[in-house]
Design a protein around this motif. Structure first.
Motif, PDB file in Angstrom:
ATOM      1  N   HIS A 177       4.816   6.552  -3.768  1.00 40.92           N
ATOM      2  CA  HIS A 177       3.972   7.543  -5.051  1.00 40.92           C
ATOM      3  C   HIS A 177       4.964   6.297  -6.276  1.00 40.92           C
ATOM      4  CE1 HIS A 177       1.438  10.332  -2.030  1.00 40.92           C
ATOM      5  NE2 HIS A 177       3.644  10.567  -1.102  1.00 40.92           N
ATOM      6  N   VAL A 192       1.997   3.015  -3.193  1.00 45.96           N
ATOM      7  CA  VAL A 192       0.600   4.468  -3.489  1.00 45.96           C
ATOM      8  C   VAL A 192       0.371   5.355  -2.600  1.00 45.96           C
ATOM      9  CG1 VAL A 192      -1.550   4.021  -4.428  1.00 45.96           C
ATOM     10  CG2 VAL A 192      -0.758   2.503  -4.085  1.00 45.96           C
ATOM     11  N   THR A 193       0.375   4.980  -1.821  1.00 46.08           N
ATOM     12  CA  THR A 193       0.000   6.036  -0.418  1.00 46.08           C
ATOM     13  C   THR A 193       1.762   6.648   0.406  1.00 46.08           C
ATOM     14  OG1 THR A 193       0.782   4.633   1.664  1.00 46.08           O
ATOM     15  CG2 THR A 193      -2.117   5.394   0.909  1.00 46.08           C
ATOM     16  N   ASN A 194       2.508   6.197  -0.320  1.00 46.30           N
ATOM     17  CA  ASN A 194       3.863   6.892   0.762  1.00 46.30           C
ATOM     18  C   ASN A 194       5.117   7.065  -0.812  1.00 46.30           C
ATOM     19  OD1 ASN A 194       2.763   6.594   3.678  1.00 46.30           O
ATOM     20  ND2 ASN A 194       3.336   5.147   4.286  1.00 46.30           N
ATOM     21  N   SER A 239      -1.774  -5.563   3.712  1.00 46.48           N
ATOM     22  CA  SER A 239      -1.932  -5.217   2.773  1.00 46.48           C
ATOM     23  C   SER A 239      -3.054  -5.574   1.711  1.00 46.48           C
ATOM     24  CB  SER A 239      -0.709  -4.803   1.518  1.00 46.48           C
ATOM     25  OG  SER A 239       0.183  -3.998   2.287  1.00 46.48           O
ATOM     26  N   THR A 250       0.716  -1.189  -0.099  1.00 48.89           N
ATOM     27  CA  THR A 250      -0.291   0.201   0.053  1.00 48.89           C
ATOM     28  C   THR A 250       1.109   1.811  -0.131  1.00 48.89           C
ATOM     29  OG1 THR A 250      -1.818  -0.801   1.671  1.00 48.89           O
ATOM     30  CG2 THR A 250      -2.088   1.183   1.418  1.00 48.89           C
ATOM     31  N   SER A 251       2.168   1.233   0.783  1.00 49.47           N
ATOM     32  CA  SER A 251       2.808   2.518   0.941  1.00 49.47           C
ATOM     33  C   SER A 251       3.442   2.444  -0.848  1.00 49.47           C
ATOM     34  CB  SER A 251       4.129   2.105   1.597  1.00 49.47           C
ATOM     35  OG  SER A 251       3.810   2.095   2.802  1.00 49.47           O
ATOM     36  N   ASP A 285      -2.188   2.833  -7.985  1.00 48.88           N
ATOM     37  CA  ASP A 285      -3.542   2.266  -7.294  1.00 48.88           C
ATOM     38  C   ASP A 285      -2.449   1.217  -6.567  1.00 48.88           C
ATOM     39  OD1 ASP A 285      -4.909   1.260 -10.414  1.00 48.88           O
ATOM     40  OD2 ASP A 285      -3.388   0.696  -9.279  1.00 48.88           O
TER      41      ASP A 285
END
Ligand code: GLC
Length: 716
Positions: free
Chosen positions: A278, A274-276, A301, A271-272, A282
């Protein structure tokens, strides 16, 4: 078709291949997922077990048993494996044996004791029905500002690799299927401690060449030692996230090192992306990158599951990549014997048993480092004031990764097993030495930092010090100042600790300072003015007893620093194996060398080195070591080298061997080392490890200080 996977006469690989061939894509995606039991409703966990989830983490005892029974009732009955952070003992269980932290244990330089620490931990984890510890940390502690330096074996790749292999052997034993063996996990692959500014999980500006020279060697040793699992680090190498680095995971670890176990990501790494970090838009893109790079198990995740199934349906991900990951996971489960016995017996009744506590005490004793002694120690005073915020704080003494800090901090846990703080140790031994012990806390680690404003405790402590013959002052840090996301910009003692030292020292009493901390702290004033200085770091259940035994002289200290101490946060990095070339060699406002350096440590005896010899044809080094004092002791003989002319810059000094040797009072021992040519290799810009012809120096001695090393020059 006969079910080969159920035939225990077949090899783990054959059984895993047969089982894999029977699995659906959803079952494969579930097998690759690991979820945090402590963060989810029980019914969700049950439904994931029904889907055939591969692993849970942070589940203990009967909850684990219920999930396992659910898993065994699924279509293929693939057992779940349970992972936990048993970092210095099975610390999340409040009846377990809590050892010194990795950093504290590394001060022992004792391979055998650290292997036993692993063995005891494995026994207690297995007895709890769990299969896998996320340990050892093989990252290097080269920047003490990082919150997790306490989890490392210090700054040096050779020492970290040796002690890492020792504890892996302890965890895994001779066979993964034995009743007391658990999976080890070499983490965090790679270079987690090298983040810019010691900012947890940030980018490391290292290159793969630097990685091969400094950060990969401990991991290579772990792979060669058969470490069953590796954990992918949060961060990135020169801006490429490790989670998405096919070079780091598939090409180097799996292909070049021949690693056949499985790789688990760190917490929510996918997930990171995507979220951390970048680097993915998705979860589908993140899942694609993570699987392609060579991550086999995905920690927490949850979105990975549906994303993986969709990618296969849309033919955007080659199912063979899932197959390789699942095969690795299944092969380990078969090697552990889980299809025959999903829960190991361990050793019932072993939690905190006498045998385990004795091993713990021995390791704590060998982990105490004496850095200064003007003759006050062993202490002879009769009226001793024990003062300081960490003199009687078992939470501070334990440090990170125990039931006091996880799964949630401040959870109101109370110790259920014996332990001994410095104050308790001083009291326990006082009778034996005719001493009388008095106590005052003096200040708190996180309190006001101005002596004038300091509370009544402060004044009471200074008054008590004035009424006694000597002071044992115990300072350091607390669990709020250490661990993940707890990086510190300023490593000086917090609160009124320095003020307390100054006022007490100003009374003209002899002061023994004991550092109970998670890492090196900047204590230049104390180092300058204290009469004696002991480093206990997070010494575990008996760290306080070991410090007290050293203070009274019941033990002859043998600990050596696995990490250098900076004088000031602004001086970092101060690791000993630095590269040459600093113009001026120092800051204009600070000396260049560390306050204390790698390998340092005093004793109540002196060790004299002589007669170094090096057979350069066979790479055999020998040196004589004499214990010139009147106490038996143990000296850690260290062997370093320097490449005098090299095509790339090479360290001014590099450890390549060590041996801890017991030497009786007045006794001389000849210590011999079988080195190998590859010990003198460097890594070229195109990442080849070569030994270049030319002149070298090989040295043997007490620590990484030129004046304490005997040397021989030779030519390859
Ligand atoms: C944590 C840590 C890792 C640990 C894992 C499971 O965030 O980075 O060292 O093993 O998650 O708790």
């Amino acid at each position: 078709m006969n079910e080969i996977y159920k035939d225990k006469t077949k090899s783990a690989n054959e059984r895993a291949k047969d089982l894999l061939s029977r699995m659906t894509v959803p079952e494969k995606a579930a097998q690759m997922l690991q979820l945090p039991y402590s963060k989810m409703p029980r019914e969700n966990a049950i439904s994931w077990a029904e889907k055939g989830l591969g692993s849970f983490l942070h589940v203990l005892g009967d909850d684990a048993r219920e999930l396992q029974q659910t898993a065994l009732k699924t279509r293929l009955g693939i057992p779940v494996i349970f992972g936990i952070d048993a970092i210095h003992g099975h610390g999340l269980n409040d009846t377990a044996t809590i050892f010194p932290s990795q950093l504290a244990a590394a001060c022992s330089w004792n391979r055998e004791l650290i292997e036993q620490m692993g063995r005891v931990t494995a026994r207690e984890v297995a007895t709890d029905g769990l299969h896998w510890t996320f340990s050892p940390v093989l990252c290097l502690g080269r920047d003490a500002r990082w919150g997790r330096v306490n989890e490392t074996f210090g700054e040096d790749p050779y020492l970290a690799g040796e002690l890492g292999v020792s504890i892996i052997k302890g965890y895994q034993g001779d066979s993964l299927s034995s009743e007391e063996s658990i999976l080890a996990c070499a983490k965090h692959y790679l270079g987690y401690g090298e983040a810019v500014g010691a900012r947890d999980s940030c980018d490391t500006e290292m290159t793969f060449r630097k990685a091969r020279e400094v950060f990969l060697p401990p991991f290579k040793k772990a792979a060669e030692a058969g470490c069953a699992t590796f954990m992918t680090a949060y961060g990135s190498i020169d801006s490429s996230p490790f989670t998405a680095s096919e070079k780091a995971l598939r090409h180097i670890l799996k292909d070049e090192f021949g690693f056949e176990g499985f790789v688990v990501t760190d917490w929510d790494n996918v997930t990171s992306l995507v979220t951390n970090q970048h680097v993915a838009a998705d979860m589908k893109e993140a899942t694609y990158l993570a699987v392609k790079a060579g991550n086999d198990m995905i920690m927490t995740s949850e979105g990975f599951y549906n994303a993986a199934i969709k990618l296969i349906e849309e033919k955007k991900l080659d199912e063979k990549l899932l197959d390789d990951a699942v095969l690795r996971i299944l092969r380990i489960k078969f090697q552990m014997g889980l299809f025959e016995q999903s829960e190991k017996k361990g050793k019932p009744g072993c939690f905190g048993c006498e045998e385990h506590l004795e091993i713990n005490k021995e390791l704590a004793r060998e982990s105490v480092v004496l850095l200064k002694n003007n003759g006050i120690l062993p202490i002879k005073s009769k009226r001793i004031a024990v003062i300081g915020p960490n003199a009687d704080d078992i939470r501070a003494q334990y440090g990170d990764w125990t039931y006091f800090t996880h799964p949630e901090p401040d959870n109101g846990s109370e110790p259920k097993r014996p332990y001994c703080t410095v104050l308790e140790g001083m009291r326990e031994l006082a009778g034996e030495y005719g001493a009388e012990i008095f106590y005052s806390k003096g200040c708190s680690v996180l309190g006001k930092d101005d002596a004038e404003l300091a509370d009544a405790d402060f004044k009471e402590a200074v008054k008590l010090a004035g009424e006694c013959d000597a002071v044992v002052l115990v300072v350091g840090d607390v669990i709020e100042q250490t661990g993940e996301t707890k990086d510190r910009a300023d490593l000086s003692l917090s609160g009124a600790q320095n003020a307390l030292f100054k006022q007490i020292k100003g009374l003209g009493k002899p002061v023994v300072t004991v550092l109970v901390s998670s890492k090196p702290l900047c204590i230049p004033e104390i180092a300058e003015d204290t009469d004696a200085l002991l480093i206990a770091f997070n010494g575990g259940m008996f760290g306080g007893l070991a410090a007290a035994e050293a203070i009274y002289g019941k033990i002859n200290p043998s600990g050596r620093l696995p990490i250098s101490f900076p004088r000031h946060s602004g001086q970092i990095p101060v690791y000993y194996n630095s590269l040459p070339g600093w113009h001026g060699g120092k800051y204009m406002d600070l000396p260049g060398e560390a306050l204390f350096t790698f390998g340092e440590g005093l004793a109540y005896t002196e060790y004299e080195y002589s007669g170094i010899e090096f057979d350069e044809k066979n790479f055999v080094l020998s040196v004589n070591v004499k214990n010139t004092g009147n106490m038996d002791g143990a000296e850690t003989v260290q062997v370093y080298y320097r490449d005098l002319v090299s095509s790339v810059l090479t360290p001014v000094l590099q450890l390549i061997a060590f041996e801890k040797v017991k030497i009786g009072a007045g006794e001389t021992k000849t210590v011999t080392f079988q080195l190998k040519k590859d010990d003198f290799a460097l890594v070229t810009p195109d990442e080849r490890r070569v030994v270049e012809p030319g002149a070298f120096e090989v040295m043997a001695g007490h620590c990484a200080k030129a004046e304490s090393l005997l040397k021989v020059e030779f030519v390859i």
